[in-house]
Write an enzyme that holds these catalytic residues in place. Structure first.
Site, short mmCIF file in Angstrom:
data_model
loop_
_atom_site.label_atom_id
_atom_site.label_comp_id
_atom_site.label_asym_id
_atom_site.label_seq_id
_atom_site.Cartn_x
_atom_site.Cartn_y
_atom_site.Cartn_z
N CYS A 14 58.17 13.20 -55.13
CA CYS A 14 57.14 12.46 -54.39
C CYS A 14 57.71 11.31 -53.56
O CYS A 14 56.99 10.71 -52.77
CB CYS A 14 56.09 11.94 -55.37
SG CYS A 14 55.03 13.26 -56.03
N ASP B 54 41.39 9.66 -52.46
CA ASP B 54 41.39 10.04 -53.87
C ASP B 54 42.34 11.23 -54.10
O ASP B 54 42.95 11.75 -53.18
CB ASP B 54 39.97 10.38 -54.33
CG ASP B 54 39.69 9.90 -55.75
OD1 ASP B 54 40.62 9.94 -56.58
OD2 ASP B 54 38.55 9.50 -56.02
N GLY C 14 50.30 33.36 -53.50
CA GLY C 14 50.60 32.15 -52.77
C GLY C 14 51.16 32.47 -51.41
O GLY C 14 50.84 33.49 -50.80
#
Length: 334
Positions: free
Chosen positions: A16, A53, A142
């Protein structure tokens, strides 16, 4: 003897910490709100872009909201199977952070097929499947592309009760702030990338699902939560406090860290993403007497971090409290 592949060396960032900086991201998506009124769309959008959010939410009926999210990133560790586990747990965390149950996920894979063997990609996918299975979430199919940098993650669909969503705009003054995982994976991952040292306890923290913490928060009647990922504790707390119109007071001494995190930060293993996180929050931060090192640790870019909860649940340390809004300050460190 074959030399092991160090996946982290094939990416400019890791986990991240490779997110687009929060300030740049907010400018990028400004004005891209919901579809104009008058257009007929299925369901009612409960959570969109407005507060940044963890997942989007659409009410289908009185008992069911559909949650949708996606998350993917470059290698955060060198082991392919562990990277798959971590990336899957991180993507699923957005559903848990909203108080939801994941139902279905699909893989997102970018792979430098002329550089890295397909057998490694299979290990990444196998790691993702292992964690999705643990989460009792279907993982089916996917999309993959030939990519100069390896990337992996999931797009996840889940459900929640519309009136029991955990939101980042529902925090109120007077509540304690709890954190369900220790901080520090960012500096440890950066050290791993630079030195090759393996931190098994950091891997297990990142691969651990936030399922039990989410269930405990719902059982305790919590209304506001988010997960701590690429924008660090300070960044995600700033977003929650700003969206809720409160100020968060953090007790620096109460914040838990993984073993080795503080010494690694002192040694300089601080990512550029972490520094950008702190720069973004600083105009809204009252640092008190906290040192720059402490602030960097509090802004450390986490990958698959814990839940940040406005309330208390068993086993999660209380790291501060929410108070009425103080001028333009969203976060105070004490």
């Amino acid at each position: 003897m074959t030399t092991p592949v160090r996946l982290t060396q094939y990416a400019h960032g890791g986990g991240c910490a490779c997110k687009i900086p929060p300030g740049e991201l907010e400018e990028m998506v400004a004005g891209l709100g919901p579809v104009p009124s008058g257009r007929e769309l299925p369901g009612e959008l409960l959570v969109g872009l407005e507060s940044g959010d963890d997942a989007a939410a659409v009410r289908l009926n009185g008992d069911t909201a559909v949650l949708s999210t996606t998350d993917f990133f470059t290698p955060v560790v060198d082991d392919a199977f562990d990277w798959g586990r971590i990336a899957a747990a991180n993507a699923l965390s957005d559903i848990y952070a909203m108080g939801g149950t994941p139902l279905l996920a699909v893989n997102l894979l970018g792979w430098p097929r002329d550089v890295l063997p397909a057998s490694l990609a299979r290990e990444v996918l196998r790691g993702g499947l292992a964690v999705a299975t643990e989460a009792r979430c279907h993982l089916a199919g996917g999309h993959s592309i030939d990519d100069p940098e390896p990337k992996y993650g999931l797009a996840v669909t889940g459900t929640a009760h519309p009136s029991r969503l955990l939101r980042n705009d529902s925090a109120v003054a007077g509540l304690p702030i709890s954190l369900t995982k220790p901080l520090g994976v960012g500096v440890l991952n950066n050290r791993h990338k630079q030195t090759g040292e393996v931190f098994a306890h950091a891997v297990e923290s990142m691969a651990t699902l936030n399922r039990e913490s989410s269930a405990a928060a719902l059982a305790a009647g919590v209304r506001a939560a988010t997960d701590v990922t690429g924008f660090g504790l300070l960044g995600h707390l700033h977003k929650m406090a700003r969206a809720s119109g409160v100020t968060a007071v953090v007790s620096a001494a109460a914040v838990p860290y993984l073993d080795g995190a503080e010494s690694s930060a002192r040694a300089g293993y601080v990512s550029g993403g972490t520094k950008r996180n702190l720069d973004w929050v600083r105009p809204h931060l009252d640092p008190g007497e906290a040192s720059e090192l402490t602030l960097l640790l509090l802004a450390d870019a986490q990958t698959s971090g814990g839940l940040l909860i406005a309330g208390e649940i068993p086993g999660a340390p209380v790291i501060g409290e929410l108070v009425p809004a103080v001028d333009r300050v969203t976060v105070q460190v004490r």
